[in-house]
Design an enzyme around this catalytic site. Structure first.
Site, PDB file in Angstrom:
ATOM      1  N   CYS A  67     -49.417  81.613  46.809  1.00  0.00           N
ATOM      2  CA  CYS A  67     -48.999  79.716  45.808  1.00  0.00           C
ATOM      3  C   CYS A  67     -49.579  78.165  47.347  1.00  0.00           C
ATOM      4  CB  CYS A  67     -47.578  80.184  46.344  1.00  0.00           C
ATOM      5  SG  CYS A  67     -46.734  81.522  45.104  1.00  0.00           S
ATOM      6  N   HIS A  95     -44.326  73.037  46.515  1.00  0.00           N
ATOM      7  CA  HIS A  95     -44.548  74.234  46.024  1.00  0.00           C
ATOM      8  C   HIS A  95     -43.137  74.244  45.051  1.00  0.00           C
ATOM      9  CE1 HIS A  95     -45.137  77.621  44.566  1.00  0.00           C
ATOM     10  NE2 HIS A  95     -44.632  78.682  45.004  1.00  0.00           N
ATOM     11  N   ASN A 112     -43.400  78.682  38.298  1.00  0.00           N
ATOM     12  CA  ASN A 112     -44.056  79.317  39.351  1.00  0.00           C
ATOM     13  C   ASN A 112     -45.736  78.932  38.689  1.00  0.00           C
ATOM     14  OD1 ASN A 112     -44.722  79.503  41.882  1.00  0.00           O
ATOM     15  ND2 ASN A 112     -44.036  81.098  42.949  1.00  0.00           N
TER      16      ASN A 112
HETATM   17  N1  COA Z   1     -31.499  87.015  34.516  1.00  0.00           N
HETATM   18  C1  COA Z   1     -29.758  87.397  34.835  1.00  0.00           C
HETATM   19  N2  COA Z   1     -29.621  88.510  35.938  1.00  0.00           N
HETATM   20  C2  COA Z   1     -30.542  88.242  36.938  1.00  0.00           C
HETATM   21  C3  COA Z   1     -31.583  88.245  36.742  1.00  0.00           C
HETATM   22  C4  COA Z   1     -32.329  87.644  35.755  1.00  0.00           C
HETATM   23  N3  COA Z   1     -33.110  87.308  35.778  1.00  0.00           N
HETATM   24  N4  COA Z   1     -32.784  88.291  38.147  1.00  0.00           N
HETATM   25  C5  COA Z   1     -31.218  89.373  38.662  1.00  0.00           C
HETATM   26  N5  COA Z   1     -30.161  88.647  38.496  1.00  0.00           N
HETATM   27  C6  COA Z   1     -29.612  89.696  38.764  1.00  0.00           C
HETATM   28  C7  COA Z   1     -29.574  90.719  40.054  1.00  0.00           C
HETATM   29  O1  COA Z   1     -29.611  91.476  39.286  1.00  0.00           O
HETATM   30  C8  COA Z   1     -28.377  90.492  40.384  1.00  0.00           C
HETATM   31  O2  COA Z   1     -26.799  91.784  39.908  1.00  0.00           O
HETATM   32  P1  COA Z   1     -26.194  91.791  40.646  1.00  0.00           P
HETATM   33  O3  COA Z   1     -25.843  91.206  41.454  1.00  0.00           O
HETATM   34  O4  COA Z   1     -25.105  92.324  40.113  1.00  0.00           O
HETATM   35  O5  COA Z   1     -27.037  93.149  41.624  1.00  0.00           O
HETATM   36  C9  COA Z   1     -28.252  88.833  40.620  1.00  0.00           C
HETATM   37  O6  COA Z   1     -28.446  88.278  39.778  1.00  0.00           O
HETATM   38  C10 COA Z   1     -28.335  88.152  41.944  1.00  0.00           C
HETATM   39  O7  COA Z   1     -29.420  88.000  42.285  1.00  0.00           O
HETATM   40  P2  COA Z   1     -30.501  87.750  43.198  1.00  0.00           P
HETATM   41  O8  COA Z   1     -31.709  88.353  43.582  1.00  0.00           O
HETATM   42  O9  COA Z   1     -29.368  88.495  44.739  1.00  0.00           O
HETATM   43  O10 COA Z   1     -30.448  85.710  42.725  1.00  0.00           O
HETATM   44  P3  COA Z   1     -30.479  85.312  43.323  1.00  0.00           P
HETATM   45  O11 COA Z   1     -29.774  84.130  43.757  1.00  0.00           O
HETATM   46  O12 COA Z   1     -31.036  85.249  44.478  1.00  0.00           O
HETATM   47  O13 COA Z   1     -32.228  84.445  42.251  1.00  0.00           O
HETATM   48  C11 COA Z   1     -34.187  84.592  42.603  1.00  0.00           C
HETATM   49  C12 COA Z   1     -33.225  84.963  42.691  1.00  0.00           C
HETATM   50  C13 COA Z   1     -35.859  85.629  42.493  1.00  0.00           C
HETATM   51  C14 COA Z   1     -34.349  83.360  41.305  1.00  0.00           C
HETATM   52  C15 COA Z   1     -34.288  84.318  43.968  1.00  0.00           C
HETATM   53  O14 COA Z   1     -34.021  84.543  44.630  1.00  0.00           O
HETATM   54  C16 COA Z   1     -35.321  82.868  44.039  1.00  0.00           C
HETATM   55  O15 COA Z   1     -36.267  82.515  43.648  1.00  0.00           O
HETATM   56  N6  COA Z   1     -36.271  83.331  45.318  1.00  0.00           N
HETATM   57  C17 COA Z   1     -37.541  82.903  46.028  1.00  0.00           C
HETATM   58  C18 COA Z   1     -38.665  83.481  45.236  1.00  0.00           C
HETATM   59  C19 COA Z   1     -40.097  82.653  45.337  1.00  0.00           C
HETATM   60  O16 COA Z   1     -39.549  81.484  45.536  1.00  0.00           O
HETATM   61  N7  COA Z   1     -41.161  83.550  45.065  1.00  0.00           N
HETATM   62  C20 COA Z   1     -41.680  82.885  45.382  1.00  0.00           C
HETATM   63  C21 COA Z   1     -42.786  82.337  46.625  1.00  0.00           C
HETATM   64  S1  COA Z   1     -43.693  81.654  46.177  1.00  0.00           S
END
Ligand code: COA
Length: 326
Positions: A113, A253, A283
């Site tokens: 990225c 980004h 993304n």
């Molecule tokens: N729809 C609904 N629920 C979802 C889901 C979706 N698409 N994806 C995950 N969940 C659920 C999980 O299963 C979890 O459920 P639980 O509490 O029952 O276990 C809950 O939502 C919270 O999950 P979590 O991973 O803690 O959510 P979050 O707030 O961290 O959001 C991301 C997840 C991926 C959106 C976030 O962590 C993120 O954007 N991280 C950075 C990723 C990134 O930038 N990557 C590339 C870098 S270049």
């Protein structure tokens, strides 16, 4: 000191879009969850017959046309990408062939990225030492080809596309791309990785399961992204004896709207300075910054003398920043 001025930008998005409503039909997710947790409403997805090198070529043609520069006059093509159509040769060479840029040397940079900022930094170094006068820098990826579309934690996050910038050497002090800052932390490689069919654990050599799919620990990545994007911004400013108020626009980004907002808060910068298109494109990995740069440029957002901060973060982990005086 010689710097490099951006004289043309271009971008390309595949025609096919996948909305959150489309994903709701096949995944246990909701538009409300995706928008509130990420800011994403839709993404462009590469078609079966489309290729990464063609996306990159179309973006490059638009950038060259804006710059009024012929492909034959390019000295260098650097492409940030990790999703080439073939394992080798480099996407940059395929683009060179498509464009007929026969005088240029061409290669890829694999910083995921952060690919565009790393590629830009590479090109800048060649300009600074006088090796090249005209370069083409591209960020392109099709990460949707690495996704498990049944895994809701990653399937919602990514889109495909390409963005490009044409640079020419410039001797006006403090103008153009005047400072780049790159960092990586390989100890955190397993926060986001794509093993590929033959991928092996870097320590044990044991074949990694689920090789065909991107793996990510979103939560931990989120936290490192916020703190390192803020740190690299402060580092770039300090190196140039500049204050935060001197930045006119930030092109971050586009990984998660909440990451962008949290970085703004941490730096005490108003949200209006951050240029964001994540709602429409998601993304797009290495393409994310140059697509936003091109969209804003074509909307004539930038005035002469504006200071742009580009800041990227991603798998590696690798992150970086570039300062540009428009
Ligand atoms: N729809 C609904 N629920 C979802 C889901 C979706 N698409 N994806 C995950 N969940 C659920 C999980 O299963 C979890 O459920 P639980 O509490 O029952 O276990 C809950 O939502 C919270 O999950 P979590 O991973 O803690 O959510 P979050 O707030 O961290 O959001 C991301 C997840 C991926 C959106 C976030 O962590 C993120 O954007 N991280 C950075 C990723 C990134 O930038 N990557 C590339 C870098 S270049």
């Amino acid at each position: 000191m010689i710097t490099a001025k951006i004289v043309g930008t271009g971008s390309w998005l595949p025609k096919k879009t996948v909305t959150n409503a489309d994903l709701e039909k096949v995944l246990d997710t909701s538009d409300e969850w995706i928008v509130s947790r990420t800011g994403i409403r839709q993404r462009h997805v590469i078609g079966e017959q489309e290729t990464v090198s063609n996306m990159a070529t179309y973006a490059a043609q638009r950038a060259l046309s804006m710059a009024g520069i012929k492909a034959q006059d390019l000295d260098l093509i650097v492409v940030g990408t990790v999703t080439g159509d073939v394992e080798f040769p480099a996407v940059a060479c395929l683009v060179q062939g498509n464009l007929g840029a026969s005088r240029a040397f061409a290669y890829d940079v694999r910083a995921v990225c952060s690919g565009f900022v790393f590629a830009l930094s590479n090109a800048l170094a060649y300009h600074q030492c006088g090796r090249v006068k005209r370069s083409l820098v591209i960020g392109v990826d099709a990460l949707t080809r690495t996704l498990d579309w049944t895994d809701r934690s990653v399937a919602i996050l990514f889109g495909d596309g390409a963005g490009a910038a044409v640079l020419v050497s410039d001797e006006e002090e403090g103008h153009g791309v005047f400072s780049t800052h790159l960092r990586s932390d390989g100890a955190l490689w397993d926060l986001i990785y794509y093993p590929g069919e033959e991928g092996r654990h870097p320590c044990s050599g044991v074949k990694l399961e689920g090789g065909r799919f991107l793996r990510m620990c979103g939560n931990k990545t989120f936290k490192v992204a916020v703190s390192e994007l803020a740190n690299i911004t402060l580092e770039a400013l300090a190196a140039n004896h500049m204050g935060i108020d001197e930045i006119t626009w930030v092109i971050p980004h586009q990984a998660n709207r909440r990451i962008i907002d949290a970085v703004g808060k941490r730096l005490g910068m108003p949200a209006e300075k951050f240029l964001v298109n994540i709602d429409r494109v998601a993304n797009t990995s290495a393409a994310s910054i140059p697509i936003m740069l091109d969209e804003a440029n074509r909307q004539q957002k930038f005035a002469s003398g504006d200071v742009l901060l580009l800041c990227a973060f991603g798998s590696g982990l690798a992150w970086g920043a570039a300062l540009i005086r428009w």
